[in-house]
Design a protein around this motif. Structure first.
Motif, PDB file in Angstrom:
ATOM      1  N   ARG A  33      15.607-110.047 -43.554  1.00  0.00           N
ATOM      2  CA  ARG A  33      16.895-109.388 -43.690  1.00  0.00           C
ATOM      3  C   ARG A  33      16.711-107.906 -43.991  1.00  0.00           C
ATOM      4  O   ARG A  33      17.368-107.038 -43.434  1.00  0.00           O
ATOM      5  N   VAL A  37      18.440-105.012 -41.936  1.00  0.00           N
ATOM      6  CA  VAL A  37      19.551-104.249 -42.515  1.00  0.00           C
ATOM      7  C   VAL A  37      19.133-102.833 -42.891  1.00  0.00           C
ATOM      8  O   VAL A  37      19.934-101.911 -42.869  1.00  0.00           O
ATOM      9  N   HIS A 106      18.136-106.429 -53.648  1.00  0.00           N
ATOM     10  CA  HIS A 106      19.481-106.702 -53.131  1.00  0.00           C
ATOM     11  C   HIS A 106      19.423-107.818 -52.088  1.00  0.00           C
ATOM     12  O   HIS A 106      20.237-108.747 -52.112  1.00  0.00           O
ATOM     13  N   CYS A 107      18.432-107.755 -51.205  1.00  0.00           N
ATOM     14  CA  CYS A 107      18.304-108.781 -50.158  1.00  0.00           C
ATOM     15  C   CYS A 107      17.997-110.139 -50.772  1.00  0.00           C
ATOM     16  O   CYS A 107      18.517-111.170 -50.311  1.00  0.00           O
ATOM     17  N   LEU A 109      18.973-111.167 -53.714  1.00  0.00           N
ATOM     18  CA  LEU A 109      20.235-111.635 -54.298  1.00  0.00           C
ATOM     19  C   LEU A 109      21.176-112.170 -53.212  1.00  0.00           C
ATOM     20  O   LEU A 109      21.836-113.199 -53.401  1.00  0.00           O
ATOM     21  N   VAL A 110      21.247-111.484 -52.074  1.00  0.00           N
ATOM     22  CA  VAL A 110      22.114-111.943 -50.977  1.00  0.00           C
ATOM     23  C   VAL A 110      21.670-113.331 -50.512  1.00  0.00           C
ATOM     24  O   VAL A 110      22.488-114.226 -50.315  1.00  0.00           O
ATOM     25  N   ALA A 113      22.688-115.950 -52.892  1.00  0.00           N
ATOM     26  CA  ALA A 113      24.125-116.232 -52.775  1.00  0.00           C
ATOM     27  C   ALA A 113      24.400-117.137 -51.581  1.00  0.00           C
ATOM     28  O   ALA A 113      25.272-118.006 -51.631  1.00  0.00           O
ATOM     29  N   ILE A 114      23.651-116.927 -50.493  1.00  0.00           N
ATOM     30  CA  ILE A 114      23.838-117.747 -49.295  1.00  0.00           C
ATOM     31  C   ILE A 114      23.376-119.178 -49.551  1.00  0.00           C
ATOM     32  O   ILE A 114      24.055-120.144 -49.219  1.00  0.00           O
ATOM     33  N   PRO A 117      25.409-120.940 -53.324  1.00  0.00           N
ATOM     34  CA  PRO A 117      26.685-120.282 -53.637  1.00  0.00           C
ATOM     35  C   PRO A 117      27.303-120.758 -54.953  1.00  0.00           C
ATOM     36  O   PRO A 117      27.879-119.963 -55.686  1.00  0.00           O
ATOM     37  N   PHE A 120      24.978-119.445 -58.037  1.00  0.00           N
ATOM     38  CA  PHE A 120      24.813-117.991 -58.167  1.00  0.00           C
ATOM     39  C   PHE A 120      26.109-117.376 -58.697  1.00  0.00           C
ATOM     40  O   PHE A 120      26.780-116.589 -58.030  1.00  0.00           O
ATOM     41  N   HIS A 125      24.067-113.830 -61.592  1.00  0.00           N
ATOM     42  CA  HIS A 125      23.884-112.629 -60.763  1.00  0.00           C
ATOM     43  C   HIS A 125      23.462-111.462 -61.632  1.00  0.00           C
ATOM     44  O   HIS A 125      22.450-110.785 -61.335  1.00  0.00           O
ATOM     45  N   ASP A 129      19.879-109.644 -61.420  1.00  0.00           N
ATOM     46  CA  ASP A 129      19.872-108.228 -61.048  1.00  0.00           C
ATOM     47  C   ASP A 129      19.067-107.434 -62.077  1.00  0.00           C
ATOM     48  O   ASP A 129      18.214-106.610 -61.733  1.00  0.00           O
TER      49      ASP A 129
ATOM     50  N   ALA B 116      28.620-113.220 -48.424  1.00  0.00           N
ATOM     51  CA  ALA B 116      27.400-113.992 -48.114  1.00  0.00           C
ATOM     52  C   ALA B 116      27.542-115.428 -48.598  1.00  0.00           C
ATOM     53  O   ALA B 116      27.224-116.380 -47.876  1.00  0.00           O
ATOM     54  N   ALA B 129      24.112-106.266 -41.855  1.00  0.00           N
ATOM     55  CA  ALA B 129      23.971-104.849 -41.510  1.00  0.00           C
ATOM     56  C   ALA B 129      25.321-104.261 -41.104  1.00  0.00           C
ATOM     57  O   ALA B 129      25.686-103.161 -41.530  1.00  0.00           O
TER      58      ALA B 129
END
Lengths: 144, 147
Positions: A33, A37, A106-107, A109-110, A113-114, A117, A120, A125, A129, B116, B129
């Motif tokens: 990711r 990104v 950050h990635c 954490l994303v 979350a995915i 869900p 998290f 979070h 962080d 997400a 992105a």
């Protein structure tokens, strides 16, 4: 930034117990990711033939990164001391600009979350962080 | 001005078409107030923000979260003219609300995390992105009238 409170450490250990079984998948997705990104991060991997999300190099690196995170969880009471060797690696050999630690965090954490869900939550979070920021700080310890 | 590919446009519209604004907005704002507690400085009139449970259950936070998402929708409908679309809101946040524009990035990150968690595997790197590019463009437009 702020240091980890007892509550933060408990939260990190609690979520880690839930996610650690999938840490290789988390790492792979987070690195893949990041490369998509934030294309500027690709500059660190010009020696890889294949930077696509399914490449073996991406998976291997994701696994490596999360092994480091797992190590950090076990050394959560002394990140600077516990991650000394990794800090020297990043400072003298890899020389990754520390801004990128924030990007990869950050990635991670994303992806959490995915994949998780329900678990998290905002409280988890904030603890994660803070933890990843503390790990980044420990990794940058030897930079200068 | 920001250039959008057809793929990015379609992705942004698709993300927002699938979002439950009235759930995602409150979730994003309350997450921001928990994860970045200093942002609470702008919500002193909102009542009880004492702990995470209070924040997540606060009706003023929920209401404001919905407003934020509906205002983001305006940007989705005017992706080629974000500066004008958000000029009034920029003035409001600068002159009346006195919000440090760095905070816009914080709520963007929380919104990304909430989207997400709702989209799951469909939230690929490419989708992330596009969303982050859109939110960054909105954030930039919101900061334009500050001086």
């Amino acid at each position: 930034m702020t240091s980890l409170t007892a509550k933060d450490k408990e939260a990190v250990k609690a979520i880690w117990a839930i996610v650690s079984g999938k840490k290789d998948d988390i790492g792979t997705d987070a690195v893949a990711r990041m490369l998509t990104v934030y294309p500027q991060t690709r500059t660190y991997f010009s020696h890889w033939k294949d930077l696509s999300p399914t490449s073996p190099a991406v998976r291997k690196h994701g696994v490596t990164v999360m092994a480091g995170v797992a190590d950090a969880v076990s050394k959560i009471d002394d990140l600077k001391g516990g991650l000394l060797a990794l800090s020297e690696l990043h400072a003298f050999t890899l020389r990754v600009d520390p801004a990128n630690f924030k990007i990869l965090s950050h990635c991670i954490l994303v992806v959490m979350a995915i994949m998780f869900p329900k678990e998290f939550t905002p409280e988890i979070h904030v603890a994660m962080d803070k933890f990843l920021a503390a790990v980044a700080l420990a990794l940058a310890e030897k930079y200068r | 001005m920001v250039e959008w590919t057809e793929c990015e446009r379609a992705t942004i519209k698709d993300i927002f078409a699938k979002l439950d604004y009235d759930s995602v907005g409150p979730a994003a704002l309350s997450r921001c107030l928990v994860v970045y507690p200093w942002t609470q400085r702008y919500f002193s009139k909102f009542g009880n923000l004492y702990n995470a449970a209070a924040i997540m259950g606060n009706p003023n936070v929920a209401k404001h979260g919905k407003i934020i998402l509906h205002d983001l929708e305006r940007g989705v409908k005017n992706m080629d003219n974000l500066k004008e679309t958000y000029a009034d809101l920029s003035v409001l946040h600068s002159e009346k609300l006195h919000v440090d524009p760095d905070n816009f990035k914080l709520i963007s990150d929380c919104l990304t995390i909430v989207v997400a968690s709702r989209m799951g595997k469909a939230f690929t790197g490419e989708v992330q992105a596009a969303l982050q590019k859109f939110l960054a463009a909105v954030v930039s437009a919101l900061g334009r009238q500050y001086h």
